[in-house]
Design a protein around this motif. Sequence first.
Motif, PDB file in Angstrom:
ATOM      1  N   TRP A 149     -62.673  61.415  36.442  1.00 32.47           N
ATOM      2  CA  TRP A 149     -62.777  61.784  38.445  1.00 32.47           C
ATOM      3  C   TRP A 149     -64.067  61.557  39.283  1.00 32.47           C
ATOM      4  O   TRP A 149     -64.127  60.367  39.900  1.00 32.47           O
ATOM      5  N   LEU A 150     -65.157  62.606  37.941  1.00 34.78           N
ATOM      6  CA  LEU A 150     -66.518  61.759  38.803  1.00 34.78           C
ATOM      7  C   LEU A 150     -67.148  60.271  38.196  1.00 34.78           C
ATOM      8  O   LEU A 150     -67.051  59.672  39.002  1.00 34.78           O
ATOM      9  N   ALA A 151     -66.684  59.943  37.191  1.00 36.71           N
ATOM     10  CA  ALA A 151     -66.909  58.674  36.822  1.00 36.71           C
ATOM     11  C   ALA A 151     -65.889  57.640  37.632  1.00 36.71           C
ATOM     12  O   ALA A 151     -67.563  56.571  38.547  1.00 36.71           O
ATOM     13  N   ASN A 152     -65.057  57.673  37.781  1.00 42.41           N
ATOM     14  CA  ASN A 152     -64.388  56.913  38.630  1.00 42.41           C
ATOM     15  C   ASN A 152     -64.887  56.993  40.214  1.00 42.41           C
ATOM     16  O   ASN A 152     -64.712  55.348  40.888  1.00 42.41           O
ATOM     17  N   ALA A 153     -64.986  57.942  40.708  1.00 43.36           N
ATOM     18  CA  ALA A 153     -65.729  58.188  42.064  1.00 43.36           C
ATOM     19  C   ALA A 153     -66.983  57.394  42.636  1.00 43.36           C
ATOM     20  O   ALA A 153     -67.181  56.537  43.264  1.00 43.36           O
ATOM     21  N   LEU A 154     -68.040  57.789  41.433  1.00 44.20           N
ATOM     22  CA  LEU A 154     -69.722  56.868  41.265  1.00 44.20           C
ATOM     23  C   LEU A 154     -69.675  55.794  40.755  1.00 44.20           C
ATOM     24  O   LEU A 154     -69.599  54.580  41.699  1.00 44.20           O
TER      25      LEU A 154
ATOM     26  N   ASN B  95     -62.382  58.500  51.499  1.00 42.70           N
ATOM     27  CA  ASN B  95     -61.268  59.072  51.730  1.00 42.70           C
ATOM     28  C   ASN B  95     -61.953  60.683  50.426  1.00 42.70           C
ATOM     29  O   ASN B  95     -60.718  60.973  50.275  1.00 42.70           O
ATOM     30  N   MET B  96     -62.881  60.301  49.728  1.00 39.24           N
ATOM     31  CA  MET B  96     -63.121  61.301  48.595  1.00 39.24           C
ATOM     32  C   MET B  96     -62.760  62.558  48.716  1.00 39.24           C
ATOM     33  O   MET B  96     -63.348  62.970  49.969  1.00 39.24           O
ATOM     34  N   ASN B  97     -62.352  62.500  47.700  1.00 45.83           N
ATOM     35  CA  ASN B  97     -61.917  64.393  47.826  1.00 45.83           C
ATOM     36  C   ASN B  97     -63.246  64.647  46.925  1.00 45.83           C
ATOM     37  O   ASN B  97     -63.312  64.744  45.498  1.00 45.83           O
TER      38      ASN B  97
END
Length: 451
Positions: free
Chosen positions: A230-235, A218-220
């Motif tokens: 946001w990028l760090a947490n997504a990775l 579900n990542m945007n």
Amino acid sequence: MIKAETISVDPRPNSAVSTAVGVAGLAGLALSVIVARNWGGIMDALGSPGWPERADGPLSALAAVVACGLPMVLWSLFVDKVHRRPSTGLDWSLKRTVADVLDTSIIKIAGLWATWAGIAALYMLCRWYWAGNYLFSMEVFTLIAIPLVIASVPYVVWLDRYMVNPRDGGWHFGAWIAGRDDWDGEEIRHHLRAWAVKGFFLAFMVSIVPPGFRDLVNMNFNEIWQNPVWLANALITTMFVVDVQFATVGYALTMKPLDAHIRTANPYLSGWVAALICYPPFILMNNGGPLDYHVATSDWAYWFEGQTALLWIWGAILVILTAIYAWATVAFGLRFSNLTHRGILTHGPYSWTKHPAYVSKNAYWWLATMPFLVTSGSVTDMVRNTALLALVSAVYYWRAKTEEKHLMADPAYAEYAAWADRNALITRAFNRLRALLGSRIRTNAPAHPAE
């Protein structure tokens, strides 16, 4: 005339798993995520009562586990040909008849079924397995229980035809149940320890497969690129999904033909205690637990808010640490498992240190939480949180030492450990630091008169 300099060679010992196995698993996992994000869940399309029919649903998450494991199985068998290794305990030239092994197989099947019955009884008795995420594990196990029982019969008979020593721990446990007098207690203890590891950790891993997979699907991607946090947490989330998927495959495929069986499970009580206090329901580090170091803390993004450059740098460090942690699991291929010996790894991050997962995980916790900074402004909270996280790190040091004590019984690990002491970057650095501290203590020690 210039004499040629002699170059010393200290080659790294061979690893039980090839790098390509992990790469194959990553490719399969990536494909399953792409399919789930763009064309819906593979398994959810079939539907199942009580499970949501969505691309990010639990059946899609399990399909991703299969997609991760299958390429590794195929590569291991057809390229690495692991089934032909002597360490499997199999000799494909034996070709015993079914009649030759049937008596042995029947006793072994009885031992295996009794083991499964014991695990099922513990699942039923322990309340935590019927609440929260664990409920999904119990639903999965209930669904596959009868097919596994049926499939175990031809599998055991087939395997016994080629085993060098068919009388393994399962046979000895079955012999004990049958009232025979030729069973071996140590073989039974090994058998029960191995299945205790698998029963405990597989239930935990299956329970946490769906949440992380759902977050990843579900990542945007358009949104996360706009903010370094946001990028760090997504990775970081992606790395944890990789870790969970590979670990689940590892616990599920403890099979001799894949050379991924459990050689030995840790026989030391200290090793079990050190490991189990890091996992529910025995975990000590959760909120409210004895080693909870999160009181009045916030995360790195809170403390560096408004410092864009620092957010990018700190976030990149945390991502790298999480990537090393995930890589340490990927390096196992089909063989990840706590408290067991399933072959010695020497490649990837294990060429830097004997415990890359523990080193990177603990470094991540210190940098992500920064327990010495608290929102309450309380010095007591600062000191307590810092001390408790130090104790958590000490627990992982304890785990590392109990694992080494277990694995040192294998000459292959002893060889690798000696090589790491001489060559592994992080291991050498820690060894030098200990030597330096030791020399200073000896230098500063007061002189005692001779007696």
